[in-house]
Design a protein around this motif. Structure first.
Motif, short mmCIF file in Angstrom:
data_model
loop_
_atom_site.label_atom_id
_atom_site.label_comp_id
_atom_site.label_asym_id
_atom_site.label_seq_id
_atom_site.Cartn_x
_atom_site.Cartn_y
_atom_site.Cartn_z
N VAL A 88 36.88 59.16 48.40
CA VAL A 88 37.64 58.74 47.22
C VAL A 88 37.65 57.21 47.12
N ALA A 89 37.74 56.53 48.26
CA ALA A 89 37.75 55.07 48.26
C ALA A 89 36.43 54.52 47.74
N LEU A 90 35.31 55.14 48.13
CA LEU A 90 34.01 54.67 47.62
C LEU A 90 33.94 54.82 46.10
N VAL A 91 34.41 55.96 45.59
CA VAL A 91 34.42 56.16 44.14
C VAL A 91 35.33 55.11 43.48
N GLY A 96 33.69 51.71 43.46
CA GLY A 96 32.62 51.71 42.48
C GLY A 96 33.14 51.58 41.06
N LEU A 97 34.16 52.37 40.73
CA LEU A 97 34.76 52.28 39.39
C LEU A 97 35.40 50.91 39.15
N MET A 115 28.96 47.20 39.51
CA MET A 115 29.13 45.99 38.71
C MET A 115 27.78 45.58 38.10
N PHE A 116 26.73 45.67 38.88
CA PHE A 116 25.39 45.36 38.37
C PHE A 116 25.01 46.27 37.21
N TYR A 149 31.91 47.58 49.62
CA TYR A 149 31.49 46.48 48.76
C TYR A 149 30.13 46.76 48.14
N ALA A 150 29.26 47.48 48.87
CA ALA A 150 27.94 47.79 48.33
C ALA A 150 28.06 48.62 47.05
N VAL A 151 28.91 49.65 47.08
CA VAL A 151 29.11 50.49 45.89
C VAL A 151 29.76 49.69 44.77
#
Length: 381
Positions: free
Chosen positions: A296-299, A302-303, A254-255, A247-249
């Motif tokens: 890959v999940a973090l990317v 983030g996307l 989003m910011f 969620y942080a990424v």
């Protein structure tokens, strides 16, 4: 426009941005206390989930009514009243003694929260009109920033042994101190209409389409907020500490998207920006769910955050510009649809995950993003 002519809009922009940030921070500061409230009231997961529905239910009811108040009295006055109500009702969350009492407290608090959401976005539209170029996305960037700050402050309060009641009393004092000067700096000429009819402009097909876009965007946002960490921990298999990065990424990208969103909209147009970002988000999260690996999940998350970044501000701007109703009523219409999505998203994912798997349940999110891509042509300046 000359620098002198921009003085009032500039002051209003700063004040409105701070209200956006405080709106998010007040809500976010309560969330770290939820586990303690659950334990104190002896709630299980099911009763806690039903109790927490109080805030979105109150918000939706308030949104059905507040657009008319903004149309009649102007967003500046309504922001002041709703902001004060939002702060004054905050301590009720800490003194609730049963699940029902907490539900009622959340519903009242959520009503002021939802009404303030409509009023501050109406003021944001007024400031955007005064500037003559897109700036609404920057206000939502401040909202995202305020959410970061609020969660951090709530966590710090817990670490110092400050309970929810004490924290929310401090929130009340802060809001009481800043509400009047911030509202005084806002623009006060956004309510010139001949009639103020009760109800939302649901007969306007354009508002319906924009409401559907908002519904999809906020359903995705709410679902990621509640399920990203659970997916990474229970399906991908990372530690609880590492799971929080999902969620942080998502929120970080989003910011960034909201900071840049106004420039992109001005250069490429709202429909193209929302469609392009949503497509990137859908592909990113879809690939991540198929691969099922942490990096890959973090990317992917983030996307996905980047993909959702501009949906809310662009939908608000488009509703205000296209609807035959007063801007505040159109904003209330799409906001109500958005909150409904935000409300339904987490439990919908939970039910689907229980019936299938977390990966398949979260797969509905990129599908909704593709729906936004297909309907983005409804978004206009």
């Amino acid at each position: 426009m000359s620098d002198t002519a921009l003085d009032a809009p500039r002051r209003a922009r700063v004040a409105t941005a701070l209200v956006f940030a405080l709106h998010a921070a007040v809500f976010a500061a309560w969330t770290p206390h939820i586990p303690a409230v659950k334990e104190e009231l002896g709630l299980n997961d099911g009763t806690l989930g039903l109790t927490l529905l109080g805030a979105p239910v109150g918000s939706v009811v308030a949104m059905l009514l507040v657009g008319n108040a903004v149309a009649k009295w102007g967003s500046r006055r309504v922001v002041l009243l709703m902001f004060l109500g939002y702060g004054l009702t905050s301590p009720l969350l800490g003194i609730a003694w049963t699940a029902w009492a907490l539900f009622v407290a959340l519903a009242l608090w959520g009503a002021f929260q939802g009404a303030l959401d409509v009023a501050m976005n109406s003021q944001g539209i007024a400031v955007e009109n005064a500037y003559g170029r897109p700036i609404l996305s920057s206000f939502h960037a401040w909202w995202s920033f305020g959410g970061f700050i609020g969660v951090g402050l709530g966590a710090v309060a817990i670490s110092f042994g400050v309970d929810l009641t004490g924290q929310m009393v401090a929130v009340t004092v802060l809001v009481a101190l800043v509400a009047w000067p911030l509202s005084r700096a806002m623009l006060g000429d956004d309510h010139a209409v001949d009639e103020h009819k009760l109800g939302l402009p649901w007969r306007d097909k354009r508002v319906l389409v924009l409401g559907a876009i908002m519904f999809a965007g906020l359903l995705c946002e709410g679902a990621v907020g509640d399920w990203a960490a659970l997916y990474l921990k229970e399906t991908v298999g990372v530690s609880a500490e590492a799971a929080g990065w999902g969620y942080a990424v998502f929120a970080m990208l989003m910011f960034v998207g909201r900071v840049m969103g106004d420039r992109w909209v001005l250069r490429f147009g709202p429909a193209r920006v929302v469609a392009s970002l949503a497509a990137v988000g859908a592909v990113g999260l879809g690939v991540a769910l198929v691969v099922g690996q942490f990096g890959v999940a973090l990317v992917g998350f983030g996307l996905f955050g980047l993909g959702l970044a501009c949906i809310v501000p662009v939908a608000f701007s488009s509703a205000a510009a296209q609807s035959d109703a007063h801007a505040a009523q159109a904003i209330a219409g799409v906001a109500t649809a958005g909150w409904a999505g935000f409300l339904l998203g987490p439990p919908l994912i939970g039910l689907l995950a229980h019936a299938t798997s977390q990966s398949l349940a979260l797969g509905i999110l990129p599908v909704l993003c593709l729906g936004v891509v297909l309907s983005a042509r409804a978004l206009k300046r």
